[in-house]
Design a protein around this motif. Structure first.
Motif, short mmCIF file in Angstrom:
data_model
loop_
_atom_site.label_atom_id
_atom_site.label_comp_id
_atom_site.label_asym_id
_atom_site.label_seq_id
_atom_site.Cartn_x
_atom_site.Cartn_y
_atom_site.Cartn_z
N THR A 1 0.86 -1.19 0.00
CA THR A 1 0.00 0.00 0.00
C THR A 1 0.90 1.24 0.00
OG1 THR A 1 -1.65 -1.19 1.32
CG2 THR A 1 -1.89 1.20 1.16
N ILE A 2 0.58 2.21 -0.87
CA ILE A 2 1.38 3.43 -0.97
C ILE A 2 0.74 4.53 -0.12
CG2 ILE A 2 2.36 5.17 -2.52
CD1 ILE A 2 2.09 3.15 -4.79
N ASN A 3 1.55 5.12 0.75
CA ASN A 3 1.10 6.28 1.56
C ASN A 3 -0.25 6.04 2.22
OD1 ASN A 3 3.46 7.53 0.84
ND2 ASN A 3 2.51 9.20 -0.34
N ASN A 4 -0.38 4.86 2.80
CA ASN A 4 -1.61 4.52 3.54
C ASN A 4 -2.87 4.61 2.67
OD1 ASN A 4 -0.40 3.97 6.08
ND2 ASN A 4 -0.20 6.18 6.44
N GLY A 5 -2.73 4.34 1.39
CA GLY A 5 -3.89 4.31 0.51
C GLY A 5 -4.31 5.67 -0.01
N ALA A 6 -3.44 6.68 0.09
CA ALA A 6 -3.78 8.03 -0.38
C ALA A 6 -4.00 8.03 -1.89
CB ALA A 6 -2.67 9.00 -0.02
N THR B 1 3.87 0.40 2.40
CA THR B 1 3.57 -0.47 3.53
C THR B 1 3.39 -1.89 3.04
OG1 THR B 1 2.52 1.34 4.76
CG2 THR B 1 1.99 -0.91 5.44
N LEU B 2 4.25 -2.78 3.51
CA LEU B 2 4.16 -4.19 3.14
C LEU B 2 3.48 -4.95 4.27
CD1 LEU B 2 7.77 -4.76 1.71
CD2 LEU B 2 5.77 -3.67 0.63
N ALA B 3 2.56 -5.83 3.91
CA ALA B 3 1.84 -6.61 4.92
C ALA B 3 1.68 -8.05 4.43
CB ALA B 3 0.47 -5.98 5.18
N GLY B 4 1.53 -8.95 5.39
CA GLY B 4 1.28 -10.36 5.07
C GLY B 4 2.48 -11.11 4.58
N LEU B 5 3.69 -10.62 4.95
CA LEU B 5 4.89 -11.36 4.55
C LEU B 5 5.03 -12.62 5.40
CD1 LEU B 5 7.40 -8.38 4.13
CD2 LEU B 5 5.97 -9.46 2.38
#
Length: 300
Positions: free
Chosen positions: A17-22, A33-37
Motif C-alpha cells: 500500500t502506498i502512503n496509507n492508501g492516499a 507499507t508491506l503486509a502479510g509477509l
C-alpha cells in the motif's frame, strides 16, 4: 487501490500500500507499507510489472514500512511487490503524482494605477487546477469560486489595495499569491513654478524653471508638467522634473512673444494616472538688449 495475491497452498497473502492508501502525492518519495509477509522473506519493490533487475532485500518482519520512489511523471504511478524471487508479483498499488500547484491570473497588471474614470468595476481573478480557492481584497473575502472570481471595486478608497489569492488543489499543492493596484482621484497638490527672474532680468530665452508638485497616492514620478504663456493656450508638455530649462519664453508656439519686459508663465501638473492640477504661474523679466540698464524697464 490494494491488490492481494494469495499463494496457492501458502499461508500468507503479501500486499503493498502506498502512503496509507492516499489518492495523491506531491512527491516522488513515498512510503510503501508491506503486509502479510511470511516472516522470512526476500522482497523487491519496483515501478514496473517485472522483477528483472530486482535488488532483493531480506526481512523477518511480516509487516513493515519501506521508503520507496515512484516514477517522476505527473499522473498515475504504480509500485509492484515481488517476494522470494518469484516472477509473478505479489501485489501492487497506484497513486497519482501531482506536484504542480494551481495557477492564478489577474485581469490587470500588478502595480497598475487608476483614477475615477478608468477604474474597472470588477477585477477578475482566475484560478486553474484549484479545488479550493479564497480571494481577498484588502483582507476581506471577495470570492471562493474555483475558476473566475469577479472582485468588485465598488466603494474603494484612494490608496494602495491588495488582492490576495489562496488556491489549493486535491493533492495539497498550494499557491498563495497577491497583486496590488492604486486608486487615485486627487490631482497633484502643493504645486509651484518659479524662476530667479521675478525681480531681476534675464536675456536667456530658456531660463531655468524650478518646479514642484506632490501627489500622495500616485506620486509625480512619471507624471507630466505643462508650461505656456497663456493659461488657456497651447501647452508644452514634458515628464515631471524639479528643474527644467527647455521652455522658450519667446516662442509663439506656446503663446509667448519676443517683447521685452515682464511676462507670466503658467504651469500645471498631471499625476501618473491622469489627474490634472489647477494652474499656477510665475513672472519672468526678459531683456535682450546689450545695455546694462534695460531701456524703459525698471526692476522695482
Amino acid at each position: 487501490v490494494l491488490v492481494l495475491i494469495f499463494l496457492i497452498g501458502g499461508v500468507f497473502a503479501a500486499s503493498i500500500t502506498i502512503n496509507n492508501g492516499a489518492t495523491y502525492t506531491t512527491s516522488t518519495s513515498v512510503t510503501a507499507t508491506l503486509a502479510g509477509l511470511s516472516g522470512d522473506t526476500n522482497y523487491c519493490i519496483v515501478t514496473t510489472d517485472s522483477n528483472t533487475g530486482c535488488s532483493w532485500t531480506n526481512t523477518t518482519e511480516t509487516d513493515l514500512n519501506v521508503a520507496s520512489t515512484i516514477e517522476n511523471t505527473e499522473g498515475l504511478q504504480s509500485l509492484y511487490l515481488f517476494t522470494n524471487q518469484q516472477d509473478t508479483k505479489d501485489g501492487f498499488d497506484a497513486i497519482t503524482l501531482d506536484s504542480v500547484a494551481p495557477t492564478v491570473t489577474y485581469s490587470i497588471p500588478d502595480g497598475n494605477s487608476f483614477r475615477a474614470s478608468n477604474l474597472p468595476a470588477n477585477i477578475t481573478v482566475t484560478t486553474d487546477g484549484a479545488t479550493s480557492t479564497v480571494v481577498y481584497l484588502d483582507g476581506t473575502s471577495a470570492g471562493t469560486t474555483n475558476g473566475a472570481n469577479a472582485v468588485s471595486t465598488s466603494g474603494i478608497y484612494d490608496g494602495t489595495h491588495t488582492i490576495l489569492t489562496d488556491a489549493n488543489d486535491a493533492a495539497g499543492n498550494n499557491l498563495n499569491t497577491s497583486m496590488t493596484f492604486k486608486y487615485d482621484t486627487n490631482a497633484p497638490s502643493t504645486i509651484s513654478a518659479t524662476t530667479s527672474y521675478t525681480t531681476d532680468y534675464t536675456n536667456d530665452e530658456t531660463p531655468i524653471f524650478t518646479l514642484s508638485a506632490s501627489d500622495a497616492v500616485s506620486g509625480m514620478t512619471g507624471g507630466t508638467v505643462y508650461l505656456s504663456c497663456a493659461p488657456s493656450g497651447t501647452w508644452k508638455s514634458f515628464t515631471y522634473a524639479t528643474s527644467y530649462s527647455d521652455f522658450d519664453i519667446t516662442s509663439t508656439t506656446y503663446d509667448c512673444n519676443t517683447a521685452e519686459g515682464s511676462r507670466a508663465v503658467f504651469a500645471k501638473f498631471k499625476d501618473l494616472v491622469g489627474n490634472e492640477s489647477s494652474v499656477t504661474s510665475t513672472i519672468v523679466r526678459y531683456d535682450n538688449t546689450s545695455s546694462n540698464s534695460p531701456s524703459g524697464l525698471s526692476a522695482s
